[in-house]
Design an enzyme around this catalytic site. Sequence first.
Site, PDB file in Angstrom:
ATOM      1  N   ASP A  14       0.848  -1.182   0.000  1.00 26.74           N
ATOM      2  CA  ASP A  14       0.000   0.000   0.000  1.00 26.74           C
ATOM      3  C   ASP A  14       0.894   1.246   0.000  1.00 26.74           C
ATOM      4  O   ASP A  14       2.095   1.164   0.275  1.00 26.74           O
ATOM      5  CB  ASP A  14      -0.885  -0.027   1.249  1.00 26.74           C
ATOM      6  CG  ASP A  14      -1.753   1.199   1.372  1.00 26.74           C
ATOM      7  OD1 ASP A  14      -2.495   1.502   0.424  1.00 26.74           O
ATOM      8  OD2 ASP A  14      -1.677   1.874   2.422  1.00 26.74           O
ATOM      9  N   ASP A  16      -0.401   5.212   0.837  1.00 30.67           N
ATOM     10  CA  ASP A  16      -0.737   6.170   1.895  1.00 30.67           C
ATOM     11  C   ASP A  16      -0.772   5.495   3.260  1.00 30.67           C
ATOM     12  O   ASP A  16      -1.554   4.571   3.486  1.00 30.67           O
ATOM     13  CB  ASP A  16      -2.104   6.806   1.612  1.00 30.67           C
ATOM     14  CG  ASP A  16      -2.105   7.639   0.352  1.00 30.67           C
ATOM     15  OD1 ASP A  16      -1.215   8.490   0.214  1.00 30.67           O
ATOM     16  OD2 ASP A  16      -2.993   7.434  -0.502  1.00 30.67           O
ATOM     17  N   ASP A 209      -1.513  -0.493   5.980  1.00 32.81           N
ATOM     18  CA  ASP A 209      -1.761   0.122   7.284  1.00 32.81           C
ATOM     19  C   ASP A 209      -3.228   0.123   7.684  1.00 32.81           C
ATOM     20  O   ASP A 209      -3.556   0.576   8.777  1.00 32.81           O
ATOM     21  CB  ASP A 209      -1.253   1.570   7.286  1.00 32.81           C
ATOM     22  CG  ASP A 209      -2.119   2.465   6.398  1.00 32.81           C
ATOM     23  OD1 ASP A 209      -2.199   2.178   5.183  1.00 32.81           O
ATOM     24  OD2 ASP A 209      -2.721   3.428   6.904  1.00 32.81           O
TER      25      ASP A 209
END
Length: 329
Positions: A14, A16, A209
């Site tokens: 991922d 961001d 995250d």
Amino acid sequence: MTTLRSAHDVLLLDLDGTVYQGDKPVVGAADALRGGTEKRYFVTNNASRSPKHVAEHLRALGFDTSEDFVVTSAQVAARMLAEKLTPGDAVMVVGTEALADEISTVGLTPVRSADQSPVAVVQGHNVDTGWKALAEAVFAIQSGALWVATNMDATLPTERGFAPGNGSMVAVVRTATGAEPEVAGKPASPIMRDAIRLSSASSPLVVGDRLDTDIAGAHATGIPSLLVLTGVSSAVDALRAGESERPTHIGFDLDVLNQPAEVSSVGVKPGWSASVGAGVLTVSHDGTTAVNTLDGLLTAASVGWSATDWDRVEVVGSGLDELRALLEV
């Protein structure tokens, strides 16, 4: 040393909150990803930028990559539409020019008004999206247009905090139309399946995250995952994760990829114990091993996931202040 990353031929990373936050890299992320023999694909729900621009941003922050290793939800949404529509069909774009370019790339015609007879609407993140664009999407969907959302992220992490994401804008259109979009991005499986296909992965690992997108997306495609605590989801969130959002591994940051897999795998660790009673998840350390806060978290997750009748966490013992600060809220 056999590391977590070496057990996988592709990392599906991922962006961001995992490798950067806005214009700043996550501390240590670039160094953590250097080396290794596995392929590294950056898989993002953010449809506002082209793969080329994403790769340029990553290189500027110190990551070694190219646009060939970037998979965006805009690309996936465009492919989904191309499979359902006829070449040349008009698709109304609620999003950036990068999203419109992806629609053009697959042979469809991007438009910006419901008066241009779109047969579909594609909606992606754009900081400039306002009432007019949302109203045009509503008019098109009310007239029978197919609706595809690039992602459903309610928030977007920035260096200033959490801003409204595409999912918040999608909610406006849903409320106005009563319709539900098809979804390209995580946690829906299309983006993960495209990334696996493009990377020719046989043993991929999802790294992210967010429990509700990255980790849930891994579950949706049946592959293992690593949750890093550098973005949206916290340690407490991880303890409370539902079955479809539980990671295989948890780490404080990406450097855990360079450690043996058992360092981050969820399970009861030596010297640690946990139990559930009277609505409390109790975690303790017996003093026979050095205190490792991550081990305490992994133990708590293992036991906490096996029970549903607790609503708070208590860390018992001295020298456990770091774990107590993480879990006692």
